[in-house]
Design a protein around this motif. Structure first.
Motif, mmCIF file in Angstrom:
data_model
loop_
_atom_site.group_PDB
_atom_site.id
_atom_site.type_symbol
_atom_site.label_atom_id
_atom_site.label_comp_id
_atom_site.label_asym_id
_atom_site.label_seq_id
_atom_site.Cartn_x
_atom_site.Cartn_y
_atom_site.Cartn_z
ATOM 1 N N ASP A 307 43.679 28.839 47.946
ATOM 2 C CA ASP A 307 43.944 29.644 49.137
ATOM 3 C C ASP A 307 43.311 31.024 49.082
ATOM 4 N N VAL A 308 42.372 31.233 48.163
ATOM 5 C CA VAL A 308 41.722 32.530 48.072
ATOM 6 C C VAL A 308 40.253 32.338 47.727
ATOM 7 N N SER A 309 39.411 33.164 48.344
ATOM 8 C CA SER A 309 37.973 33.135 48.065
ATOM 9 C C SER A 309 37.434 34.550 48.206
ATOM 10 N N ALA A 310 36.166 34.732 47.849
ATOM 11 C CA ALA A 310 35.582 36.073 47.896
ATOM 12 C C ALA A 310 34.069 35.974 47.951
ATOM 13 N N CYS A 311 33.456 37.026 48.497
ATOM 14 C CA CYS A 311 32.014 37.145 48.403
ATOM 15 C C CYS A 311 31.665 37.639 46.998
ATOM 16 N N THR A 312 30.401 37.929 46.747
ATOM 17 C CA THR A 312 29.994 38.387 45.414
ATOM 18 C C THR A 312 30.596 39.746 45.081
ATOM 19 N N GLY A 313 30.527 40.673 46.016
ATOM 20 C CA GLY A 313 31.077 42.008 45.781
ATOM 21 C C GLY A 313 30.330 42.788 44.716
ATOM 22 N N SER A 314 30.913 43.924 44.323
ATOM 23 C CA SER A 314 30.329 44.753 43.262
ATOM 24 C C SER A 314 30.576 44.085 41.903
ATOM 25 N N PRO A 315 29.662 44.239 40.967
ATOM 26 C CA PRO A 315 28.433 45.029 41.026
ATOM 27 C C PRO A 315 27.219 44.245 41.488
ATOM 28 N N GLY A 316 27.385 42.974 41.856
ATOM 29 C CA GLY A 316 26.230 42.154 42.190
ATOM 30 C C GLY A 316 25.581 42.487 43.513
ATOM 31 N N CYS A 317 26.368 43.001 44.470
ATOM 32 C CA CYS A 317 25.847 43.293 45.807
ATOM 33 C C CYS A 317 25.885 44.793 46.058
ATOM 34 N N GLU A 318 24.743 45.361 46.391
ATOM 35 C CA GLU A 318 24.667 46.812 46.579
ATOM 36 C C GLU A 318 25.397 47.281 47.831
ATOM 37 N N ARG A 319 25.685 46.380 48.772
ATOM 38 C CA ARG A 319 26.396 46.762 49.984
ATOM 39 C C ARG A 319 27.909 46.847 49.776
ATOM 40 N N HIS A 339 44.724 30.970 54.086
ATOM 41 C CA HIS A 339 43.592 31.269 53.225
ATOM 42 C C HIS A 339 43.151 32.709 53.427
ATOM 43 N N ARG A 340 42.903 33.407 52.314
ATOM 44 C CA ARG A 340 42.439 34.785 52.353
ATOM 45 C C ARG A 340 41.058 34.872 51.705
ATOM 46 N N HIS A 341 40.146 35.563 52.395
ATOM 47 C CA HIS A 341 38.784 35.730 51.899
ATOM 48 C C HIS A 341 38.502 37.225 51.761
ATOM 49 N N PHE A 342 38.149 37.660 50.550
ATOM 50 C CA PHE A 342 37.925 39.066 50.260
ATOM 51 C C PHE A 342 36.418 39.367 50.304
ATOM 52 N N VAL A 343 36.048 40.400 51.058
ATOM 53 C CA VAL A 343 34.631 40.743 51.202
ATOM 54 C C VAL A 343 34.448 42.238 50.976
ATOM 55 N N GLY A 344 33.239 42.595 50.530
ATOM 56 C CA GLY A 344 32.972 43.972 50.165
ATOM 57 C C GLY A 344 32.377 44.832 51.249
ATOM 58 N N CYS A 345 32.041 44.245 52.403
ATOM 59 C CA CYS A 345 31.487 45.030 53.504
ATOM 60 C C CYS A 345 31.707 44.285 54.816
#
Length: 372
Positions: A307-319, A339-345
């Motif tokens: 029930d949880v996912s995420a993008c790459t985020g820091s430090p892999g993504c400069e955004r 479902h929760r999806h965590f994103v860095g931008c």
């Protein structure tokens, strides 16, 4: 094999790599998510030797290698494994299909359609300069893929006929399944001709000209998004077993991938960033489960990791403004529903349909409600 720079489309491939904050990133297209155990082993060994020691599973059923130090060596390894049949069309081979088709459930086995479509894509020179983000969907009637919103798709209605979908919506066009590949290619070619700066069908101001066949049914129907992968001990129709394994946050350690490959059975990477290990005798399945579960693969359909996912985020993504994978892992045991999806931008990469998106900001996370 020499990798290429990307002058236009920023979507990476095995040859046209993306320069991320943590180094070069290659994306390996897997039509229908399918590869052999030996091919998975080859990709894992390439990652361990020439990049970060993890494989990323994507929401389109592909594999990424990050932090690559020798892009040509990775490209050579991918080609030697038989995963790069057309260097010119590698980024166009975006095909997602019902992962369990032909093995468990569904109205029809669509694996042959996947192979035929892949071959047809590679024959069309006009698709070379099309968007690397355009993707095809083939649903065997169970409704798992049609809710993903692919640019063009076919949804089986029975063993012989299907509905033609555009951006996840039923066009009302009905067609024999043996004509599905031709129809999908026709839409892709029309999109390539008119797309301008659009990457996806949904970005076109008017997509009505992409489908020239007359509708014979009421258009507009959609399918609810599926957000949880098939997990656990899955009986196949032929008496054998598929093991469904969720991969926490879609990150598969290369060493663990080698153990999966050592089972020497077909593997499917699903659009939910999980794995299916297929065609197992019960004894082999039992041993594989006992070996792989302690290595972090999740076979429990009630696990909060589903029930949880995420993008790459820091430090892999400069955004990215946060280490979203770490934050997502910390939130796994929370009692939140859905479902929760965590994103860095704000781009919210990889957000699955139906997920509540947590967008990182300088002041913490802002919640974007789930979209149907």
């Amino acid at each position: 094999m020499t990798t290429r720079s990307r002058d236009h489309d920023a979507c990476p491939g095995a040859l046209s790599v993306h320069r991320a904050a943590d180094g070069a990133l290659a994306r390996i297209r897997l039509p229908g998510g399918a590869l052999s155990g030996a091919q998975l082993t080859a990709v894992a060994q390439a990652a361990a030797r020439f990049g970060a020691p993890d494989l990323e599973l994507t929401s389109r059923g592909n594999i990424q290698i990050r932090g690559i130090t020798d892009t040509d060596a990775v490209a050579d390894a991918v080609a030697a494994a038989g995963l790069l049949p057309s260097p010119t069309h590698e980024r166009m081979r975006n095909i997602v299909a019902s992962p369990l088709s032909g093995r468990s459930g569904g109205l029809v086995d669509v694996r042959g359609l996947v192979s035929d479509l892949d071959a047809a894509i590679q024959r069309e020179q006009a698709l070379v300069e099309s968007s690397g983000r355009f993707w095809f969907g083939i649903d065997d009637g169970r409704g798992d893929v049609s809710g993903l919103g692919t640019d063009v798709g076919v949804h089986a209605l029975d063993g012989r006929h299907g509905a033609l979908l555009l951006a996840g919506h039923d066009t009302g066009v009905r067609l024999p399944l043996d004509a599905a590949v031709g129809a999908l290619i026709d839409v892709a070619l029309r999109f390539a001709a008119v797309r301008g700066t659009a990457w996806r069908v949904a970005e076109l101001a008017d997509a009505s000209d992409l489908v020239i066949s007359a509708p014979t049914a009421e258009p507009g129907a959609t399918w609810p998004p599926v957000v949880r992968p098939p997990v656990g001990w899955i009986p196949q129709d032929d008496g054998r077993v598929t093991l469904g394994a969720a991969i926490p946050l879609g990150v598969l350690p290369a060493r663990t991938a080698e153990f999966v490959g050592a089972v020497e059975s077909p593997v499917i990477v699903t659009p939910w960033r999980s794995l299916l290990i297929c065609d197992l005798d019960e004894g082999v399945a039992d041993v594989a489960l006992r070996v792989l579960a302690p290595m972090g693969l999740v076979f429990d359909e009630n696990s909060p990791w589903l029930d949880v996912s995420a993008c790459t985020g820091s430090p892999g993504c400069e955004r990215s403004v946060a280490d979203v994978r770490a934050d997502a892992a910390d939130a796994v045991d929370d009692s939140a529903e859905g479902h929760r999806h965590f994103v860095g931008c704000e781009r919210a990469c990889g957000s699955p349909p139906g997920a509540q998106v947590h967008v990182a900001t300088a002041d913490g996370y802002r919640i974007r409600p789930a979209k149907p």
